[in-house]
Design a protein around this motif. Structure first.
Motif, PDB file in Angstrom:
ATOM      1  N   TRP A   1       0.791  -1.160   0.132  1.00 38.40           N
ATOM      2  CA  TRP A   1       0.100  -0.015  -0.061  1.00 38.40           C
ATOM      3  C   TRP A   1       0.827   1.190  -0.057  1.00 38.40           C
ATOM      4  O   TRP A   1       1.657   1.557   0.762  1.00 38.40           O
ATOM      5  CB  TRP A   1      -0.799   0.013   1.178  1.00 38.40           C
ATOM      6  N   THR A   2       0.579   2.173  -0.973  1.00 41.15           N
ATOM      7  CA  THR A   2       1.416   3.243  -1.064  1.00 41.15           C
ATOM      8  C   THR A   2       0.670   4.654  -0.963  1.00 41.15           C
ATOM      9  O   THR A   2       1.092   5.548  -1.450  1.00 41.15           O
ATOM     10  CB  THR A   2       2.133   3.137  -2.627  1.00 41.15           C
ATOM     11  N   ARG A   3      -0.521   4.302  -0.230  1.00 43.30           N
ATOM     12  CA  ARG A   3      -1.548   5.887  -0.167  1.00 43.30           C
ATOM     13  C   ARG A   3      -1.011   6.363   1.089  1.00 43.30           C
ATOM     14  O   ARG A   3      -0.518   5.736   2.109  1.00 43.30           O
ATOM     15  CB  ARG A   3      -2.825   5.304  -0.330  1.00 43.30           C
ATOM     16  N   MET A   4      -1.314   7.644   1.219  1.00 43.82           N
ATOM     17  CA  MET A   4      -1.109   8.540   2.237  1.00 43.82           C
ATOM     18  C   MET A   4      -1.962   7.921   3.556  1.00 43.82           C
ATOM     19  O   MET A   4      -1.502   8.054   4.997  1.00 43.82           O
ATOM     20  CB  MET A   4      -1.462   9.987   2.463  1.00 43.82           C
ATOM     21  N   SER A   5      -3.198   7.309   3.100  1.00 44.32           N
ATOM     22  CA  SER A   5      -3.979   6.810   4.582  1.00 44.32           C
ATOM     23  C   SER A   5      -3.283   5.521   4.927  1.00 44.32           C
ATOM     24  O   SER A   5      -3.617   4.984   6.176  1.00 44.32           O
ATOM     25  CB  SER A   5      -5.350   6.585   3.994  1.00 44.32           C
ATOM     26  N   TYR A   6      -2.491   4.828   4.181  1.00 43.01           N
ATOM     27  CA  TYR A   6      -1.766   3.679   4.729  1.00 43.01           C
ATOM     28  C   TYR A   6      -0.560   3.215   3.873  1.00 43.01           C
ATOM     29  O   TYR A   6      -0.819   2.959   2.504  1.00 43.01           O
ATOM     30  CB  TYR A   6      -2.873   2.357   4.649  1.00 43.01           C
ATOM     31  N   ARG A   7       0.143   3.172   4.486  1.00 43.26           N
ATOM     32  CA  ARG A   7       1.661   2.477   3.699  1.00 43.26           C
ATOM     33  C   ARG A   7       2.349   1.769   4.643  1.00 43.26           C
ATOM     34  O   ARG A   7       2.625   1.507   5.645  1.00 43.26           O
ATOM     35  CB  ARG A   7       2.836   3.871   3.823  1.00 43.26           C
ATOM     36  N   ASN A   8       2.794   0.560   3.561  1.00 44.18           N
ATOM     37  CA  ASN A   8       3.548  -0.515   4.391  1.00 44.18           C
ATOM     38  C   ASN A   8       4.748  -0.764   3.478  1.00 44.18           C
ATOM     39  O   ASN A   8       5.292  -1.925   3.018  1.00 44.18           O
ATOM     40  CB  ASN A   8       2.844  -1.582   4.603  1.00 44.18           C
ATOM     41  N   CYS A   9       5.467   0.188   2.932  1.00 39.69           N
ATOM     42  CA  CYS A   9       6.727   0.233   1.852  1.00 39.69           C
ATOM     43  C   CYS A   9       7.789   0.291   2.635  1.00 39.69           C
ATOM     44  O   CYS A   9       8.055   0.668   3.670  1.00 39.69           O
ATOM     45  CB  CYS A   9       6.443   1.510   0.936  1.00 39.69           C
ATOM     46  N   ALA A  10       8.827  -0.438   2.187  1.00 39.21           N
ATOM     47  CA  ALA A  10      10.141  -0.741   2.394  1.00 39.21           C
ATOM     48  C   ALA A  10      11.374  -0.802   1.221  1.00 39.21           C
ATOM     49  O   ALA A  10      10.606  -1.411   0.248  1.00 39.21           O
ATOM     50  CB  ALA A  10      10.264  -1.700   3.311  1.00 39.21           C
ATOM     51  N   ASP A  11      12.452  -0.451   1.128  1.00 38.95           N
ATOM     52  CA  ASP A  11      13.149  -0.729  -0.049  1.00 38.95           C
ATOM     53  C   ASP A  11      13.562  -2.065  -0.246  1.00 38.95           C
ATOM     54  O   ASP A  11      13.385  -2.742  -1.275  1.00 38.95           O
ATOM     55  CB  ASP A  11      14.530  -0.204   0.393  1.00 38.95           C
ATOM     56  N   ARG A  12      13.389  -3.027   0.841  1.00 37.96           N
ATOM     57  CA  ARG A  12      13.486  -4.404   0.716  1.00 37.96           C
ATOM     58  C   ARG A  12      12.511  -5.192  -0.029  1.00 37.96           C
ATOM     59  O   ARG A  12      12.539  -6.495  -0.447  1.00 37.96           O
ATOM     60  CB  ARG A  12      13.555  -5.178   2.062  1.00 37.96           C
ATOM     61  N   ASP A  13      11.299  -4.289  -0.378  1.00 39.76           N
ATOM     62  CA  ASP A  13      10.261  -4.936  -1.218  1.00 39.76           C
ATOM     63  C   ASP A  13      10.535  -5.128  -2.459  1.00 39.76           C
ATOM     64  O   ASP A  13      10.082  -6.148  -3.180  1.00 39.76           O
ATOM     65  CB  ASP A  13       8.909  -4.088  -1.018  1.00 39.76           C
ATOM     66  N   TYR A  14      11.810  -4.601  -2.994  1.00 37.78           N
ATOM     67  CA  TYR A  14      12.295  -4.898  -4.268  1.00 37.78           C
ATOM     68  C   TYR A  14      12.975  -6.344  -4.303  1.00 37.78           C
ATOM     69  O   TYR A  14      13.139  -6.785  -5.354  1.00 37.78           O
ATOM     70  CB  TYR A  14      13.258  -3.654  -4.797  1.00 37.78           C
ATOM     71  N   LEU A  15      12.926  -7.149  -3.351  1.00 43.88           N
ATOM     72  CA  LEU A  15      13.529  -8.370  -3.286  1.00 43.88           C
ATOM     73  C   LEU A  15      12.494  -9.302  -3.401  1.00 43.88           C
ATOM     74  O   LEU A  15      12.684 -10.778  -3.596  1.00 43.88           O
ATOM     75  CB  LEU A  15      14.119  -8.793  -1.995  1.00 43.88           C
ATOM     76  N   TYR A  16      11.153  -9.054  -3.532  1.00 44.89           N
ATOM     77  CA  TYR A  16       9.935  -9.699  -3.773  1.00 44.89           C
ATOM     78  C   TYR A  16      10.121 -10.010  -5.191  1.00 44.89           C
ATOM     79  O   TYR A  16      10.744  -9.529  -6.077  1.00 44.89           O
ATOM     80  CB  TYR A  16       8.591  -9.478  -3.340  1.00 44.89           C
ATOM     81  N   LYS A  17       9.516 -11.150  -5.784  1.00 44.05           N
ATOM     82  CA  LYS A  17       9.344 -11.621  -7.184  1.00 44.05           C
ATOM     83  C   LYS A  17       8.102 -10.899  -7.636  1.00 44.05           C
ATOM     84  O   LYS A  17       8.087 -10.507  -9.018  1.00 44.05           O
ATOM     85  CB  LYS A  17       9.118 -13.360  -7.396  1.00 44.05           C
ATOM     86  N   ILE A  18       6.931 -10.876  -7.075  1.00 40.34           N
ATOM     87  CA  ILE A  18       5.797 -10.331  -7.290  1.00 40.34           C
ATOM     88  C   ILE A  18       5.369  -9.093  -6.456  1.00 40.34           C
ATOM     89  O   ILE A  18       5.313  -9.585  -5.287  1.00 40.34           O
ATOM     90  CB  ILE A  18       4.659 -11.116  -7.814  1.00 40.34           C
ATOM     91  N   ILE A  19       5.301  -8.027  -6.965  1.00 36.32           N
ATOM     92  CA  ILE A  19       4.435  -6.864  -6.062  1.00 36.32           C
ATOM     93  C   ILE A  19       3.103  -6.599  -6.557  1.00 36.32           C
ATOM     94  O   ILE A  19       2.788  -6.552  -7.769  1.00 36.32           O
ATOM     95  CB  ILE A  19       5.212  -5.775  -5.805  1.00 36.32           C
ATOM     96  N   HIS A  20       2.207  -6.292  -5.695  1.00 38.55           N
ATOM     97  CA  HIS A  20       0.758  -5.835  -5.912  1.00 38.55           C
ATOM     98  C   HIS A  20       0.743  -4.684  -5.674  1.00 38.55           C
ATOM     99  O   HIS A  20       0.957  -4.252  -4.427  1.00 38.55           O
ATOM    100  CB  HIS A  20      -0.130  -6.695  -5.428  1.00 38.55           C
ATOM    101  N   LEU A  21       0.388  -3.515  -6.254  1.00 39.39           N
ATOM    102  CA  LEU A  21       0.207  -2.117  -5.940  1.00 39.39           C
ATOM    103  C   LEU A  21      -0.992  -1.687  -6.248  1.00 39.39           C
ATOM    104  O   LEU A  21      -1.398  -0.870  -7.387  1.00 39.39           O
ATOM    105  CB  LEU A  21       1.344  -1.253  -6.919  1.00 39.39           C
ATOM    106  N   PRO A  22      -2.156  -2.001  -5.426  1.00 35.63           N
ATOM    107  CA  PRO A  22      -3.623  -1.337  -5.626  1.00 35.63           C
ATOM    108  C   PRO A  22      -3.706  -0.099  -5.756  1.00 35.63           C
ATOM    109  O   PRO A  22      -4.595   0.295  -6.263  1.00 35.63           O
ATOM    110  CB  PRO A  22      -4.192  -2.221  -4.534  1.00 35.63           C
TER     111      PRO A  22
END
Length: 277
Positions: free
Chosen positions: A200-221
């Motif tokens: 989640w990348t919205r202002m109302s909720y974020r759970n981002c981290a640079d380590r997210d780029y280590l996943y194989k698949i990312i979902h960005l609703p």
């Protein structure tokens, strides 16, 4: 299909390009239930193979006021896979996903299962899922529908389990059906959360981290209407995996930022305070 917003098709093209540059061994297929909408969108450069698959489970917003039109089409795709004669492993992806790493083509085999589900994390995932907790209890484990790993046998097991559901009231999306059969013990599955993350990348909720780029698949609703269409606009310049990662960092809010996280916390605090006032 003619009423489908263009950002979904832009997402399909961006997803296809991400697969091209991240996992060259995978084959990408776009399933659609009508062919008369294809000329308006140019997928040739992204190597999209299109198959027309008529819808059986489709529900309209007239029949179910709270439903998401077309959201059960995933079940039609699963049924299609169940009829295949193949030892391949399949991954069903939503158009607001991106593949940013090479996927293990034998993930299910190595984990001794025929089905791989993404388990949702409490927080924003629960808030936007609209699952009928009042009928099934608050302690139920929610399953996401944005990424599903299956083989032919797993697809057959899902179809059989869904066919045994007699009371479908309140089940509006494929996530709801998968959640029910997973929690009622009607299928055996493994978790794929080590490979996938809903971010989640919205202002109302974020759970981002640079380590997210280590996943194989990312979902960005939260990026389906902004960040991902920007990736689509620059798709001709995404010719390598490094180009893809750089573009995601530049065009989306998927970045680790103390400032953005602080703004998000203040936003949520203000919203909660006003709600209690």
């Amino acid at each position: 299909m003619q009423d489908t917003p263009s950002f979904y098709y832009q997402g399909v093209a961006a997803l296809a390009r991400s697969i091209q540059v991240s996992d060259k061994n995978s084959k990408f297929v776009l399933y659609m239930n009508r062919a008369d909408y294809l000329d308006d969108f140019k997928f040739k450069k992204t190597g999209v193979n299109i198959e027309i698959l008529q819808s059986e489970y489709y529900i309209s917003d007239v029949e179910e006021p709270e439903s998401f039109p077309g959201s059960l089409y995933t079940l039609d795709v699963i049924k299609k896979i169940a009829q295949a004669e193949s030892l391949d492993e399949y991954i069903i992806l939503d158009p607001d996903c991106l593949v940013i790493g090479e996927i293990d083509s034998r993930f299910l085999e190595r984990h001794g299962c025929n089905i791989g589900f993404y388990k949702l994390i409490e927080g924003a995932d629960y808030q936007f899922n609209k699952f009928p907790f009042e009928r099934y209890g608050k302690d139920i484990n929610l399953i996401g529908g944005e990424v599903i790993m299956i083989n032919t046998q797993g697809a057959k097991e899902i179809c059989q389990a869904i066919g045994s559901i007699t009371d479908r009231r309140g089940l509006l999306t494929e996530e709801h059906y998968l959640t029910v059969i997973a929690n009622q013990g009607k299928i055996r599955y493994c978790h794929i959360n080590t490979e996938v993350k809903r971010i989640w990348t919205r202002m109302s909720y974020r759970n981002c981290a640079d380590r997210d780029y280590l996943y194989k698949i990312i979902h960005l609703p939260a990026e389906k209407k902004k960040g991902i269409p920007r990736l689509f606009d620059k798709i001709d310049f995404i010719n390598s995996h490094d180009d893809l990662i750089e573009s995601i960092r530049y065009f989306t809010w998927l970045k680790e930022s103390v400032l953005l996280d602080s703004i998000s916390k203040i936003y949520r605090w203000t919203k909660n305070f006003r709600g209690r006032a």
